[in-house]
Scaffold this motif. Structure first.
Motif, PDB file in Angstrom:
ATOM      1  N   ARG A 102       0.811  -1.209   0.000  1.00 15.24           N
ATOM      2  CA  ARG A 102       0.000   0.000   0.000  1.00 15.24           C
ATOM      3  C   ARG A 102       0.854   1.273   0.000  1.00 15.24           C
ATOM      4  O   ARG A 102       0.636   2.191  -0.791  1.00 15.24           O
ATOM      5  N   SER A 161     -18.523   6.193   0.089  1.00 20.56           N
ATOM      6  CA  SER A 161     -18.488   7.221   1.129  1.00 20.56           C
ATOM      7  C   SER A 161     -19.877   7.623   1.612  1.00 20.56           C
ATOM      8  O   SER A 161     -20.027   8.173   2.707  1.00 20.56           O
ATOM      9  N   ASP A 171     -16.639  -5.467   2.266  1.00 22.42           N
ATOM     10  CA  ASP A 171     -15.738  -4.703   3.142  1.00 22.42           C
ATOM     11  C   ASP A 171     -14.838  -3.760   2.350  1.00 22.42           C
ATOM     12  O   ASP A 171     -14.422  -2.713   2.855  1.00 22.42           O
ATOM     13  N   ARG A 172     -14.533  -4.101   1.117  1.00 29.32           N
ATOM     14  CA  ARG A 172     -13.618  -3.294   0.312  1.00 29.32           C
ATOM     15  C   ARG A 172     -14.206  -1.944  -0.062  1.00 29.32           C
ATOM     16  O   ARG A 172     -13.469  -1.020  -0.430  1.00 29.32           O
ATOM     17  N   PRO A 193     -17.235   2.277   4.286  1.00 32.27           N
ATOM     18  CA  PRO A 193     -16.428   3.191   5.105  1.00 32.27           C
ATOM     19  C   PRO A 193     -16.005   2.518   6.412  1.00 32.27           C
ATOM     20  O   PRO A 193     -16.632   1.553   6.864  1.00 32.27           O
ATOM     21  N   ALA A 194     -14.963   3.045   7.013  1.00 24.94           N
ATOM     22  CA  ALA A 194     -14.498   2.530   8.300  1.00 24.94           C
ATOM     23  C   ALA A 194     -15.628   2.584   9.314  1.00 24.94           C
ATOM     24  O   ALA A 194     -16.370   3.568   9.388  1.00 24.94           O
ATOM     25  N   GLY A 195     -15.769   1.510  10.085  1.00 25.62           N
ATOM     26  CA  GLY A 195     -16.810   1.447  11.094  1.00 25.62           C
ATOM     27  C   GLY A 195     -18.120   0.869  10.606  1.00 25.62           C
ATOM     28  O   GLY A 195     -19.026   0.631  11.410  1.00 25.62           O
ATOM     29  N   ARG A 196     -18.251   0.637   9.315  1.00 28.83           N
ATOM     30  CA  ARG A 196     -19.455   0.024   8.761  1.00 28.83           C
ATOM     31  C   ARG A 196     -19.189  -1.448   8.414  1.00 28.83           C
ATOM     32  O   ARG A 196     -18.084  -1.810   8.029  1.00 28.83           O
ATOM     33  N   ARG A 197     -20.206  -2.261   8.560  1.00 28.72           N
ATOM     34  CA  ARG A 197     -20.098  -3.666   8.192  1.00 28.72           C
ATOM     35  C   ARG A 197     -21.425  -4.141   7.624  1.00 28.72           C
ATOM     36  O   ARG A 197     -22.483  -3.549   7.888  1.00 28.72           O
TER      37      ARG A 197
END
Length: 286
Positions: free
Chosen positions: A14, A153, A225-226, A229-233
């Motif tokens: 990355r 987003s 997951d790709r 946003p962070a914190g979402r599942r």
């Protein structure tokens, strides 16, 4: 490469990749600013070990279709219009007829998607590849207006995950498939059916979609997951759809958690939307 190893490679590379100015690393397509208005979206992949099974069963052309559809599907997760495809065929010794089958299969999908197959490369490397085996890879490039970019987003808790059916195994998980074939044969059409092209589905939903995910290696959860946003599942209702027969066959030999981790299980592409209407809802965002 195992899924765990692939995740390790992404993490290791990355920093180097992003130092070049690239964005979207780890998503389905990388992004490059073409000008103040537009972004190029690009993706590449290989069909892995599927040709080992397909060639023996006279279905090598399907692998060419897989490759084109797979790369195009990755690019359109961004909302981009796919423009062109380049391919690469390598083996210990090239068989012209086999190369032609692969390219013909890819060209058929490109015509359907109005994508130009602008060129490619072939290589003979007997010290790298086993006799009789081959590799087929491709890269797709598309274009998207910055104002129309779909990058996940806007995903919110409570959004619905809708699923679009796969044609079967598509082109992932064939290391498992080959192991199972050693114990029990299977000749259903969904074993080697080419990857579905989801361009029409994306066009129908792009104005309402908060995210798109192409379900390849990594299964439904791994690929959603790709783009979250962070914190979402995502929570998936695994009984929300009927699995194609090939997955019932695989389930006699492969544990359920591994099936979910590796295969698409009958859902080849997903959209995350606020209002699913009458579409097939397979999960929800938390």
């Amino acid at each position: 490469m195992s899924l765990a190893a692939a995740e390790g490679v992404v993490a290791r590379l990355r920093e180097a990749v992003e130092s070049t100015g690239a964005t979207g690393f780890g998503a389905f397509a990388g992004l490059y600013p073409l000008d103040a208005r537009s972004l190029l979206a690009a993706s590449m992949d290989s069909i892995g070990t599927k040709p080992i099974v397909a060639r023996a069963r006279g279905a090598l052309r399907n692998c060419g279709a897989d490759m084109a559809a797979h790369c195009i599907n990755d690019v359109i997760t961004t909302g981009a219009r796919p423009l062109l495809l380049l391919d690469y065929v390598a083996s210990a010794r090239l068989d012209l007829e086999q190369v032609a089958e692969l390219v013909d299969g890819a060209a058929e999908v490109c015509r359907e998607a109005n994508v130009a197959l602008v060129g490619g490369e072939t290589a003979e490397m007997p010290d790298v590849y086993r006799d009789e085996e081959l590799d087929f890879a491709a890269a797709c490039i598309g274009i998207v207006d910055r104002s129309e970019l779909i990058d996940g987003s806007r995903v919110e808790p409570g959004d619905a995950v809708i699923g679009f059916p796969s044609a079967g195994v598509h082109a992932n998980g064939f290391t498992w498939v080959r192991r199972v074939l050693e114990d029990e044969d299977y000749d259903g059409p969904d074993l080697l059916a080419p990857t579905r092209l989801y361009l029409d589905d994306v066009r129908a939903w792009r104005d309402r979609a908060h995210a798109f995910a192409h379900v390849t290696g990594g299964g439904l959860l791994g690929n959603l997951d790709r783009v979250l946003p962070a914190g979402r599942r995502a929570e998936i209702g695994w009984d929300a759809w009927e699995r194609p027969p090939v997955f019932e066959w695989l389930s006699r030999h492969v544990p359920e958690d591994e099936l979910r981790r590796v295969f698409n299980l009958g859902i080849g592409f997903c959209a995350v939307v606020a209002d699913p209407g009458e579409a097939l809802v397979i999960g929800e965002i938390r």
